[in-house]
Write a protein that holds these residues in place. Sequence first.
Motif, PDB file in Angstrom:
ATOM      1  N   HIS A 182      44.429  47.852  40.010  1.00 53.10           N
ATOM      2  CA  HIS A 182      44.624  47.646  41.377  1.00 53.10           C
ATOM      3  C   HIS A 182      45.687  46.081  41.482  1.00 53.10           C
ATOM      4  O   HIS A 182      45.747  45.250  42.029  1.00 53.10           O
ATOM      5  CB  HIS A 182      44.161  47.169  42.427  1.00 53.10           C
ATOM      6  CG  HIS A 182      42.748  48.686  42.667  1.00 53.10           C
ATOM      7  ND1 HIS A 182      43.109  49.617  42.856  1.00 53.10           N
ATOM      8  CD2 HIS A 182      41.556  48.913  41.943  1.00 53.10           C
ATOM      9  CE1 HIS A 182      41.849  50.388  43.248  1.00 53.10           C
ATOM     10  NE2 HIS A 182      41.537  50.137  42.392  1.00 53.10           N
ATOM     11  N   LEU A 183      46.927  45.953  40.537  1.00 52.43           N
ATOM     12  CA  LEU A 183      47.471  45.210  40.357  1.00 52.43           C
ATOM     13  C   LEU A 183      48.905  44.600  41.764  1.00 52.43           C
ATOM     14  O   LEU A 183      48.415  42.919  41.252  1.00 52.43           O
ATOM     15  CB  LEU A 183      48.788  45.347  38.938  1.00 52.43           C
ATOM     16  CG  LEU A 183      47.466  45.708  37.721  1.00 52.43           C
ATOM     17  CD1 LEU A 183      48.859  45.731  36.795  1.00 52.43           C
ATOM     18  CD2 LEU A 183      46.925  44.874  37.318  1.00 52.43           C
ATOM     19  N   HIS A 184      48.657  45.798  42.371  1.00 52.30           N
ATOM     20  CA  HIS A 184      49.816  45.231  42.915  1.00 52.30           C
ATOM     21  C   HIS A 184      48.871  44.722  43.968  1.00 52.30           C
ATOM     22  O   HIS A 184      49.447  42.996  45.000  1.00 52.30           O
ATOM     23  CB  HIS A 184      50.658  46.319  43.790  1.00 52.30           C
ATOM     24  CG  HIS A 184      51.634  47.257  42.873  1.00 52.30           C
ATOM     25  ND1 HIS A 184      52.599  46.329  42.804  1.00 52.30           N
ATOM     26  CD2 HIS A 184      51.874  48.061  42.445  1.00 52.30           C
ATOM     27  CE1 HIS A 184      53.399  46.578  41.892  1.00 52.30           C
ATOM     28  NE2 HIS A 184      52.547  48.000  41.720  1.00 52.30           N
ATOM     29  N   GLU A 185      47.802  44.822  44.836  1.00 50.03           N
ATOM     30  CA  GLU A 185      46.915  44.649  45.891  1.00 50.03           C
ATOM     31  C   GLU A 185      46.543  43.069  44.931  1.00 50.03           C
ATOM     32  O   GLU A 185      46.700  42.222  45.968  1.00 50.03           O
ATOM     33  CB  GLU A 185      45.155  45.240  45.702  1.00 50.03           C
ATOM     34  CG  GLU A 185      45.859  46.621  46.590  1.00 50.03           C
ATOM     35  CD  GLU A 185      44.374  47.389  46.912  1.00 50.03           C
ATOM     36  OE1 GLU A 185      44.103  47.016  46.898  1.00 50.03           O
ATOM     37  OE2 GLU A 185      44.622  48.546  45.801  1.00 50.03           O
ATOM     38  N   ALA A 186      45.597  42.774  43.443  1.00 48.85           N
ATOM     39  CA  ALA A 186      45.579  41.194  43.014  1.00 48.85           C
ATOM     40  C   ALA A 186      46.876  40.689  43.386  1.00 48.85           C
ATOM     41  O   ALA A 186      46.810  39.476  43.862  1.00 48.85           O
ATOM     42  CB  ALA A 186      45.185  41.794  41.867  1.00 48.85           C
ATOM     43  N   TYR A 187      48.105  40.539  43.508  1.00 56.81           N
ATOM     44  CA  TYR A 187      48.865  39.946  43.163  1.00 56.81           C
ATOM     45  C   TYR A 187      49.874  39.732  45.102  1.00 56.81           C
ATOM     46  O   TYR A 187      50.237  38.534  44.957  1.00 56.81           O
ATOM     47  CB  TYR A 187      50.597  40.724  42.594  1.00 56.81           C
ATOM     48  CG  TYR A 187      51.516  39.924  43.201  1.00 56.81           C
ATOM     49  CD1 TYR A 187      52.591  38.783  42.294  1.00 56.81           C
ATOM     50  CD2 TYR A 187      52.619  40.238  43.772  1.00 56.81           C
ATOM     51  CE1 TYR A 187      52.965  38.177  42.240  1.00 56.81           C
ATOM     52  CE2 TYR A 187      54.114  39.828  43.171  1.00 56.81           C
ATOM     53  CZ  TYR A 187      54.203  39.263  43.132  1.00 56.81           C
ATOM     54  OH  TYR A 187      55.270  37.974  43.321  1.00 56.81           O
ATOM     55  N   ASN A 188      49.219  41.136  45.973  1.00 55.28           N
ATOM     56  CA  ASN A 188      49.141  40.353  47.119  1.00 55.28           C
ATOM     57  C   ASN A 188      47.474  39.318  47.566  1.00 55.28           C
ATOM     58  O   ASN A 188      48.950  38.253  48.183  1.00 55.28           O
ATOM     59  CB  ASN A 188      49.372  41.969  47.802  1.00 55.28           C
ATOM     60  CG  ASN A 188      50.111  42.271  47.937  1.00 55.28           C
ATOM     61  OD1 ASN A 188      51.325  42.335  47.295  1.00 55.28           O
ATOM     62  ND2 ASN A 188      49.824  43.701  48.498  1.00 55.28           N
ATOM     63  N   ILE A 189      46.918  38.907  46.768  1.00 56.88           N
ATOM     64  CA  ILE A 189      46.062  38.186  47.129  1.00 56.88           C
ATOM     65  C   ILE A 189      46.690  37.116  46.704  1.00 56.88           C
ATOM     66  O   ILE A 189      46.976  35.858  47.322  1.00 56.88           O
ATOM     67  CB  ILE A 189      44.820  38.235  46.769  1.00 56.88           C
ATOM     68  CG1 ILE A 189      44.126  40.083  47.434  1.00 56.88           C
ATOM     69  CG2 ILE A 189      43.907  38.074  46.182  1.00 56.88           C
ATOM     70  CD1 ILE A 189      43.088  39.949  46.677  1.00 56.88           C
ATOM     71  N   VAL A 190      47.291  37.251  45.639  1.00 58.76           N
ATOM     72  CA  VAL A 190      48.118  35.394  45.000  1.00 58.76           C
ATOM     73  C   VAL A 190      48.826  35.168  45.798  1.00 58.76           C
ATOM     74  O   VAL A 190      48.824  34.130  45.991  1.00 58.76           O
ATOM     75  CB  VAL A 190      48.712  36.351  43.066  1.00 58.76           C
ATOM     76  CG1 VAL A 190      49.256  34.939  42.922  1.00 58.76           C
ATOM     77  CG2 VAL A 190      47.354  36.470  42.860  1.00 58.76           C
ATOM     78  N   ASN A 191      50.207  35.827  46.626  1.00 56.89           N
ATOM     79  CA  ASN A 191      50.469  35.486  47.356  1.00 56.89           C
ATOM     80  C   ASN A 191      50.329  34.944  48.261  1.00 56.89           C
ATOM     81  O   ASN A 191      50.762  34.018  49.373  1.00 56.89           O
ATOM     82  CB  ASN A 191      51.742  36.338  47.107  1.00 56.89           C
ATOM     83  CG  ASN A 191      52.669  36.758  45.800  1.00 56.89           C
ATOM     84  OD1 ASN A 191      53.371  35.959  45.677  1.00 56.89           O
ATOM     85  ND2 ASN A 191      53.371  37.701  45.965  1.00 56.89           N
ATOM     86  N   ARG A 192      49.188  35.727  48.982  1.00 55.18           N
ATOM     87  CA  ARG A 192      48.797  35.001  50.949  1.00 55.18           C
ATOM     88  C   ARG A 192      48.126  34.037  50.385  1.00 55.18           C
ATOM     89  O   ARG A 192      47.139  34.143  51.464  1.00 55.18           O
ATOM     90  CB  ARG A 192      48.171  36.307  51.061  1.00 55.18           C
ATOM     91  CG  ARG A 192      49.361  38.000  51.142  1.00 55.18           C
ATOM     92  CD  ARG A 192      48.970  39.161  52.304  1.00 55.18           C
ATOM     93  NE  ARG A 192      47.374  39.336  51.969  1.00 55.18           N
ATOM     94  CZ  ARG A 192      46.880  39.892  51.390  1.00 55.18           C
ATOM     95  NH1 ARG A 192      47.939  40.706  50.990  1.00 55.18           N
ATOM     96  NH2 ARG A 192      45.226  40.804  51.159  1.00 55.18           N
ATOM     97  N   GLN A 193      46.749  34.329  49.402  1.00 55.41           N
ATOM     98  CA  GLN A 193      45.872  32.599  49.894  1.00 55.41           C
ATOM     99  C   GLN A 193      46.456  31.450  50.236  1.00 55.41           C
ATOM    100  O   GLN A 193      48.010  31.489  49.795  1.00 55.41           O
ATOM    101  CB  GLN A 193      45.236  33.087  48.268  1.00 55.41           C
ATOM    102  CG  GLN A 193      46.324  32.265  47.439  1.00 55.41           C
ATOM    103  CD  GLN A 193      45.148  31.830  45.524  1.00 55.41           C
ATOM    104  OE1 GLN A 193      44.286  31.505  45.725  1.00 55.41           O
ATOM    105  NE2 GLN A 193      46.040  31.266  45.070  1.00 55.41           N
ATOM    106  N   PRO A 194      46.222  30.805  50.669  1.00 53.92           N
ATOM    107  CA  PRO A 194      46.595  29.600  51.707  1.00 53.92           C
ATOM    108  C   PRO A 194      46.771  28.688  49.902  1.00 53.92           C
ATOM    109  O   PRO A 194      46.987  26.804  50.983  1.00 53.92           O
ATOM    110  CB  PRO A 194      45.536  29.086  52.659  1.00 53.92           C
ATOM    111  CG  PRO A 194      43.643  29.721  51.804  1.00 53.92           C
ATOM    112  CD  PRO A 194      44.791  30.982  51.254  1.00 53.92           C
TER     113      PRO A 194
END
Length: 707
Positions: free
Chosen positions: A610-622
């Motif tokens: 689930h690479l897109h979801e993982a990438y979204n977490i990387v971008n969204r994390q504070p």
Amino acid sequence: MYKSEVDLSSARKLFYFAVERNVSVWNALINSYTQNERFFEGFEMFREMLRNDVQPNSVTFVSTVPSCENYFDISYGGSLHCCVIKHGFGSQVSVLTALMSTYAKLGEISSSEILFDQIPNKTQLSWNVLISGYVNNGLPDESLVAFRKMQLEGFSPDAISIVSILSACLNLGDILLGQSIHAFVVRRSFETNINVSNAVLAFYADCPLLSTCFRLFKRMATKNTVSWNTLISRYVHSGQKDKANVILHQMQKEGGKLDSVTLLSILSSYSENENFRQGTILHGYAIKTGWDSDVSLTNALISMYCNCGELDAGSRLFAAMPERSVVSWNSLMTGFRHYNLSNDVLVLFAQMVKENQRTNQVSILNLLPMCSMLSQGKSIHAFALRTGMIEETTVLTSLILMYARFGKIKLSVLVFQMGKRCDISLWNAIMSVHVDTKNAKQAVAVFCEMLQISLEPDNITVLSLISSCVLLNSLNLADSVMAYIICKGFDKDVVVSNALVDLYARCGSIVVARLLFDYLFEKDTVSWSVMINGYRLHGDAEGALKLFSRMRLSGVSHDAITYLSLLSACSHAGLVEEGQRVFNCMIEDGLSPRTEHYACMVDLLARAGHLHEAYNIVNRQPFKPSLGMLESLLGACKMYGNIEIGHRIFQMLFEMYPQNSESYVMLHNIYAAAGKWEDANTVRSIMEGRLLRKLPGFSLVGDNFTY
């Protein structure tokens, strides 16, 4: 009339103007000094009286005796006793009782007993002096025997007797006996005496039975400052700072008068930035009421400002002090040390020495952790030797840890050998040094040596021993350690039991770990977290999740570590949906995920593709993404051939960690695996241009391999 502190000089002038100075006049002046705690002057006036050939009487001796117990030593007390006998007052009850009190306060309780036996007609006061003497000299059993004899001889206990005997019950740790005394107080209607009520309150507070203490406090018809202070200080000492502040506000609301003890108690509880405003309000109150001139209170204010992060305010207050004690210097040094301001600590200590200020072991304990060079530590060691503070166990312990921090284990051992072999804290320190340096066998050897000299270990010793077993990964040793722990009763300590569960889980025996967990006397959050982590270590994510469900049903609160173990277990087992539920559950429980939790989620999603979801977490994390998190996702991009996300992750790595060669290699391999040789060669060229080299691999198989 002139006996008050402000008019003491007038009293003395009037004394010297007196035409005839008989014994009553001398007694009046001696008593004036004693009552105003000017004991040296009082004793000197007594000596001058004898030089003037004035015959003393019993009042003279009763007024003079307290000077010995408050200012002089036992030799003066003995001399005064001789003087009493010489002048024929050796059988006077009041004089003998005063001498009894002096001997007891100077630690000569046997002399006090001899005088008590000499009193022909004992009074209530003489019994009270004997009982309080036993209590103050650490003989609570003897005080109870005397309390009983007093009643058998027809004396009914008064308020002073009750206050003393409650202290004895507290020293014995006998709650039931203390409750019996409380019942006696109620039956004899002593509750109206504020001193007795405060003593009962202090007994329950120190037991500690705070709920009983609070109920008793609410029922008190009359409260004074001591009553409020007792409750506030016990709440502070038990870590219930919020309740202590509630009681303080209630005290102010009911018109209670705050004194220096109130301020000292409550200020010691202010250790966060949020307490800063309340601390400044109390500082203002201290200035208004004149308590700010008290050195102890000013020291507490310095500590409060430093604990709240206001080091400048603490420094200004310190600089403005007209008189400083060693605690003043140590308070500011402790504040600097707490914020790792090593240079400020060293400069302050140098100033302290330059001004010939007295130092103590606390000063040394503040200095040693701040040493950035071994030479500094050795200089402090030499200073401790020169000033005699090397005899202090706390200083030796700190020196052991300091030398270990610089990798000088042999010096740590030498310092350990200098100390008293009967002090368990030194053994604990050297064991922890061996554990921290991964020398587990030596730590176990130290423990065995300690047993050979019949020194009883404590909980810290046992925890170091368990840590050694974890490093050695030996089930046989773990079994022996567990048998010893159960034999000595350490298994009743929840911290030790938790460490045992973790030990067996890490040594590969998850079944024994679970049995230990199930039979724990008490389970806290750590207990559950350790067992969940044990299942994670064994790759049993389902077992971890089932135990977590039980934990939630049991009502035990879960912390960030519990969730981290669960997410890691789900990641390694590939349980994506379960991992997402755990992550959402954490947020619902009001816990803010840390970098480690986001890294686990990225790893979980990346492993499952689930690479897109993982990438979204990387971008969204504070938080700024960690190197490991980005490399984990980049590795997954290689595995699943996702060039687009791989390139984006590389751009992030390039910006945040430009000198990390592994990210270039991984991107090169992604392009190579997809047949994009031109892009792969470009990455290689960039590496060469930045003078980055791939770390060479190595083999664990070969002629030169050693283990």
